[in-house]
Design an enzyme around this catalytic site. Structure first.
Site: not given
Ligand code: SAH
Length: 285
Positions: A45, A67, A182
């Site tokens: 990741d 991402k 987050m």
């Protein structure tokens, strides 16, 4: 290393779902280091540090599954399918995630896909940002004089919104220390919910970005000012946010600041008349 520590063999066709910790390679487990050394494919990741990937075999296939550059991340289903495909190809597959794979890491979803596909797997826990990342800022998530509980929250739902399945009021009232993952985007809304629930706007908050990496930065602020201060200081993600009296312990426990900036540590960071959040005063007196 394997024989010395009695580590399991990494067999062909297996997936090891491992945590890489918050960044510092020294926080890897022996299982993860062993997995990196043996894996034929490493599916990693965005939050996995390059120094950690450098531990993979030179011949290992490195597959990025995160991402990057604002592009949408690959669909969870696609990542799981990729793991299954690599394992069925007879590869030893290391699925490497930041922190701990089972803490806001969707590790459970990937593991269930492996179960459904009858792929054998092992889970290797990692040091999660909510404890290890804060420790690198000199903040213990629990401390006997301040809190007997801690709540870990994600500030981001699957849809990118403030999670609506949480009783924010109850958490604000009931949890002396709150650790947010987050949560940078919605910090203002989240902080105001806790203040509405009765938390003091002056309550200490620490925002630790890039914890345990050479780019680590710590912003100390208050619940009321956190969102504005984060914006003004241009704090970057990833960041872990801690709300509660434990943040004050940093004055005494910022071991990394003492090491790298010669910071003087205060042996009595809470002060003699220290007080936990007034809402919890009765609980500890
Ligand atoms: N599984 C991970 C969490 C993944 S969710 C773990 O156990 O740590 C991603 C969030 O984790 C980020 O938005 C941030 O809140 C936190 N995070 C991960 N690594 C971090 C780091 N090095 N420094 C600060 N926060 C981090």
């Amino acid at each position: 290393m394997r024989a010395r520590f009695g580590l399991p063999a990494f067999d062909a066709g297996w997936v090891w779902l491992a945590g890489a910790g918050p960044g510092d390679p020294g926080l890897l487990t022996l299982h993860a280091v062993h997995g990196l050394a043996e894996a034929d494919a490493v599916v990693y990741d965005a939050l996995v540090d390059d120094r950690i990937l450098a531990l993979a075999k030179p011949t290992a296939q490195l597959v990025f599954a995160g991402k990057r550059g604002g592009k949408p991340s690959p669909k969870q289903r696609d990542i799981s399918d990729r793991l299954i495909e690599l394992a069925r190809d007879g590869k030893r597959v290391l699925r490497l995630k930041g922190g701990d794979p089972f803490v806001f890491g969707r590790g459970g979803e990937e593991a269930l896909a492996l179960v459904a596909a009858k792929i054998p797997f092992r889970v290797i826990p990692g040091v999660t940002a909510g404890t290890g990342g804060l420790a690198y800022a000199g903040i213990p998530v629990t401390h006997r004089d301040t809190n007997q509980a801690v709540t870990f929250i994600t500030g981001h739902s699957a849809a990118g919104e403030v999670p609506d399945g949480l009783d924010w009021h109850a958490i604000g009232k009931g949890s002396p220390v709150i650790v947010l993952y987050m949560a940078m985007k919605h910090l203002g809304i989240i902080a105001s919910r806790f203040i509405e629930a009765g938390r003091d706007a002056a309550e200490p908050v620490a925002v630790v970005s890039n914890a345990s990496t050479p780019q680590q930065r710590v912003l100390e602020t208050t619940l009321g000012a956190a969102a504005a201060d984060v914006a003004a200081a241009q704090v970057e993600a990833p960041a872990i946010i801690c709300i509660g009296e434990v943040v004050k312990l940093r004055q005494g426990l910022d071991w990394l600041g003492a090491l790298t900036q010669g910071r003087t540590l205060d042996p009595d960071p809470l002060g003699t008349d220290h007080l936990v959040n007034p809402a919890f005063k009765d609980a500890v007196s």
